[in-house]
Scaffold this motif. Structure first.
Motif, mmCIF file in Angstrom:
data_model
loop_
_atom_site.group_PDB
_atom_site.id
_atom_site.type_symbol
_atom_site.label_atom_id
_atom_site.label_comp_id
_atom_site.label_asym_id
_atom_site.label_seq_id
_atom_site.Cartn_x
_atom_site.Cartn_y
_atom_site.Cartn_z
ATOM 1 N N ASN A 1 0.868 -1.182 0.000
ATOM 2 C CA ASN A 1 0.000 0.000 0.000
ATOM 3 C C ASN A 1 0.903 1.229 0.000
ATOM 4 N N ASP A 2 0.343 2.408 0.185
ATOM 5 C CA ASP A 2 1.131 3.633 0.103
ATOM 6 C C ASP A 2 2.289 3.693 1.094
ATOM 7 N N GLY A 3 2.166 3.052 2.233
ATOM 8 C CA GLY A 3 3.212 3.149 3.242
ATOM 9 C C GLY A 3 3.966 1.877 3.542
ATOM 10 N N LEU A 4 3.713 0.809 2.792
ATOM 11 C CA LEU A 4 4.319 -0.474 3.136
ATOM 12 C C LEU A 4 4.879 -1.179 1.910
ATOM 13 N N THR A 5 6.132 -1.589 2.012
ATOM 14 C CA THR A 5 6.775 -2.386 0.975
ATOM 15 C C THR A 5 7.142 -3.737 1.571
ATOM 16 N N LEU A 6 6.896 -4.789 0.829
ATOM 17 C CA LEU A 6 7.239 -6.155 1.230
ATOM 18 C C LEU A 6 8.452 -6.598 0.435
ATOM 19 N N MET A 7 9.529 -7.005 1.131
ATOM 20 C CA MET A 7 10.714 -7.549 0.475
ATOM 21 C C MET A 7 10.736 -9.053 0.715
ATOM 22 N N LEU A 8 10.960 -9.814 -0.352
ATOM 23 C CA LEU A 8 11.032 -11.272 -0.265
ATOM 24 C C LEU A 8 12.477 -11.673 -0.510
ATOM 25 N N VAL A 9 13.079 -12.303 0.494
ATOM 26 C CA VAL A 9 14.506 -12.613 0.486
ATOM 27 C C VAL A 9 14.692 -14.131 0.484
ATOM 28 N N PRO A 10 15.481 -14.676 -0.458
ATOM 29 C CA PRO A 10 15.747 -16.113 -0.427
ATOM 30 C C PRO A 10 16.248 -16.557 0.950
ATOM 31 N N THR A 11 15.744 -17.690 1.412
ATOM 32 C CA THR A 11 16.052 -18.187 2.749
ATOM 33 C C THR A 11 17.556 -18.202 3.025
ATOM 34 N N GLY A 12 18.350 -18.613 2.043
ATOM 35 C CA GLY A 12 19.803 -18.675 2.244
ATOM 36 C C GLY A 12 20.437 -17.334 2.525
ATOM 37 N N GLY A 13 19.843 -16.251 2.052
ATOM 38 C CA GLY A 13 20.386 -14.926 2.279
ATOM 39 C C GLY A 13 19.657 -14.135 3.347
ATOM 40 N N PHE A 14 18.726 -14.770 4.031
ATOM 41 C CA PHE A 14 17.907 -14.051 5.003
ATOM 42 C C PHE A 14 18.645 -13.785 6.307
ATOM 43 N N GLY A 15 19.767 -14.443 6.516
ATOM 44 C CA GLY A 15 20.533 -14.287 7.754
ATOM 45 C C GLY A 15 20.919 -12.852 8.051
ATOM 46 N N TRP A 16 21.209 -12.053 7.005
ATOM 47 C CA TRP A 16 21.588 -10.661 7.257
ATOM 48 C C TRP A 16 20.440 -9.875 7.864
ATOM 49 N N VAL A 17 19.202 -10.258 7.551
ATOM 50 C CA VAL A 17 18.042 -9.581 8.122
ATOM 51 C C VAL A 17 17.897 -9.947 9.597
ATOM 52 N N LEU A 18 18.195 -11.187 9.924
ATOM 53 C CA LEU A 18 17.992 -11.694 11.284
ATOM 54 C C LEU A 18 19.189 -11.499 12.200
ATOM 55 N N GLY A 19 20.293 -11.021 11.671
ATOM 56 C CA GLY A 19 21.469 -10.819 12.512
ATOM 57 C C GLY A 19 21.992 -12.112 13.106
ATOM 58 N N GLY A 20 21.956 -13.187 12.338
ATOM 59 C CA GLY A 20 22.482 -14.467 12.797
ATOM 60 C C GLY A 20 21.462 -15.361 13.478
ATOM 61 N N ARG A 21 20.258 -14.869 13.747
ATOM 62 C CA ARG A 21 19.224 -15.722 14.343
ATOM 63 C C ARG A 21 18.758 -16.736 13.318
ATOM 64 N N GLU A 22 18.268 -17.860 13.771
ATOM 65 C CA GLU A 22 17.799 -18.924 12.889
ATOM 66 C C GLU A 22 16.455 -18.564 12.252
ATOM 67 N N THR A 23 16.304 -18.891 10.965
ATOM 68 C CA THR A 23 15.042 -18.699 10.262
ATOM 69 C C THR A 23 14.076 -19.799 10.688
ATOM 70 N N ALA A 24 12.812 -19.429 10.917
ATOM 71 C CA ALA A 24 11.803 -20.424 11.291
ATOM 72 C C ALA A 24 11.613 -21.423 10.161
ATOM 73 N N ALA A 25 11.378 -22.675 10.520
ATOM 74 C CA ALA A 25 11.128 -23.725 9.529
ATOM 75 C C ALA A 25 9.794 -23.471 8.838
ATOM 76 N N PRO A 26 9.637 -23.935 7.586
ATOM 77 C CA PRO A 26 8.340 -23.786 6.909
ATOM 78 C C PRO A 26 7.219 -24.366 7.774
#
Length: 128
Positions: free
Chosen positions: A41-66
């Protein structure tokens, strides 16, 4: 907002065709914008990041399993018929309906899981 995904092409098609979100950015060699982002919407953007590269978003935390959900994402709809239509489009594009649309004390809502298992609640205000 950022979500981990397994397949860029599949996710691109789902969010563009199933939810009607507008992609942001120029297509890369595979025809999918890089980074893969959508205007929700006007104020929200959704970024979709491949699971293998998502670590930078989480700062080293584990990604939740599907299938493991730490949050439910919400989409507002103007009417019950819009809720029904959005869930139908999402399902046709590969989503799994988690709860069929129904009247609730707070309005009319239904939920689905996208192809990567992220939960979305689509909700319209109570009829008045």
């Amino acid at each position: 907002m950022a979500l981990p995904i397994e397949d860029r092409v599949r996710s691109f098609a789902f969010y563009r065709d199933g939810l009607g979100f507008r992609a942001v950015g120029e297509p890369a060699a595979d025809g999918v914008p890089e980074p893969l982002r959508f205007a929700v919407n006007d104020g929200l953007t959704l970024m979709l990041v491949p699971t293998g590269g998502f670590g930078w978003v989480l700062g080293g935390r584990e990604t939740a399993a599907p299938g493991v959900s730490e949050c439910v994402l919400g989409l507002d709809a103007a009417s019950p018929s819009e809720v029904d239509a959005l869930l139908a489009r999402a399902e046709a594009a590969g989503a799994a309906v988690v709860s069929a649309p129904a009247r609730q004390p707070w309005g009319y809502s239904g939920s689905f899981a996208d192809p990567d298992g992220h939960l979305w609640l689509v909700e319209a205000p109570p009829e008045g």
